[in-house]
Design a protein around this motif. Sequence first.
Motif, PDB file in Angstrom:
ATOM      1  N   UNK A 181       0.793  -1.357   0.184  1.00 19.78           N
ATOM      2  CA  UNK A 181       0.346   0.184  -0.006  1.00 19.78           C
ATOM      3  C   UNK A 181       1.000   1.395  -0.451  1.00 19.78           C
ATOM      4  N   UNK A 182       1.680   1.514   0.545  1.00 14.36           N
ATOM      5  CA  UNK A 182       2.991   2.358   0.559  1.00 14.36           C
ATOM      6  C   UNK A 182       3.531   2.796  -0.792  1.00 14.36           C
ATOM      7  N   UNK A 183       3.930   2.122  -0.695  1.00 18.18           N
ATOM      8  CA  UNK A 183       4.741   1.332  -2.199  1.00 18.18           C
ATOM      9  C   UNK A 183       3.347   2.064  -3.634  1.00 18.18           C
ATOM     10  N   UNK A 184       2.051   1.929  -3.632  1.00 15.75           N
ATOM     11  CA  UNK A 184       1.095   2.542  -4.584  1.00 15.75           C
ATOM     12  C   UNK A 184       0.556   3.955  -3.850  1.00 15.75           C
ATOM     13  N   UNK A 185       0.924   4.382  -2.988  1.00 11.82           N
ATOM     14  CA  UNK A 185       0.668   5.735  -2.737  1.00 11.82           C
ATOM     15  C   UNK A 185       2.227   6.951  -3.560  1.00 11.82           C
ATOM     16  N   UNK A 186       2.767   5.384  -2.727  1.00 14.19           N
ATOM     17  CA  UNK A 186       4.497   6.522  -3.403  1.00 14.19           C
ATOM     18  C   UNK A 186       4.423   6.474  -5.415  1.00 14.19           C
ATOM     19  N   UNK A 187       4.291   5.472  -5.789  1.00 18.75           N
ATOM     20  CA  UNK A 187       3.866   5.003  -7.092  1.00 18.75           C
ATOM     21  C   UNK A 187       2.998   6.335  -7.782  1.00 18.75           C
ATOM     22  N   UNK A 188       1.569   6.481  -7.705  1.00 18.82           N
ATOM     23  CA  UNK A 188       0.269   7.323  -7.793  1.00 18.82           C
ATOM     24  C   UNK A 188       0.993   8.903  -8.217  1.00 18.82           C
ATOM     25  N   UNK A 189       1.394   8.813  -6.694  1.00 13.59           N
ATOM     26  CA  UNK A 189       2.363   9.998  -6.736  1.00 13.59           C
ATOM     27  C   UNK A 189       3.466  10.728  -7.206  1.00 13.59           C
ATOM     28  N   UNK A 190       4.790  10.143  -7.737  1.00 15.50           N
ATOM     29  CA  UNK A 190       6.009  10.179  -8.817  1.00 15.50           C
ATOM     30  C   UNK A 190       5.906   9.291  -9.466  1.00 15.50           C
ATOM     31  N   UNK A 191       6.933   9.146 -10.268  1.00 16.07           N
ATOM     32  CA  UNK A 191       8.038   8.375 -11.308  1.00 16.07           C
ATOM     33  C   UNK A 191       8.243   7.380 -10.680  1.00 16.07           C
ATOM     34  N   UNK A 192       8.003   6.134 -10.453  1.00 14.62           N
ATOM     35  CA  UNK A 192       9.792   5.079 -10.170  1.00 14.62           C
ATOM     36  C   UNK A 192       9.672   3.895 -10.378  1.00 14.62           C
ATOM     37  N   UNK A 193      10.407   2.642 -10.292  1.00 14.88           N
ATOM     38  CA  UNK A 193      10.912   1.031 -10.133  1.00 14.88           C
ATOM     39  C   UNK A 193      10.547   0.786  -8.724  1.00 14.88           C
ATOM     40  N   UNK A 194       9.877  -0.289  -8.521  1.00  7.82           N
ATOM     41  CA  UNK A 194       9.751  -1.315  -7.988  1.00  7.82           C
ATOM     42  C   UNK A 194      10.870  -2.416  -8.610  1.00  7.82           C
TER      43      UNK A 194
END
Length: 55
Positions: free
Chosen positions: A17-30
């Motif tokens: 869930x923390x990753x989802x919050x991060x990725x919808x606000x910023x561009x990133x690679x998981x």
Amino acid sequence: MSENKETDKMEARSYQLRLVEYIVKRNGIIYLPTGSGKTYVAILALKRFSQNMDK
């Protein structure tokens, strides 16, 4: 991504869930180990993006 036996619905883990919050606000690679739910995080993020597009 634990399974709930009563409804057979998957529940996201807190780090997912923390990753989802991060990725919808910023561009990133998981970058996570095999079996940690990267695909599930991607699906949750896409659902969030589609909800935001409907607004």
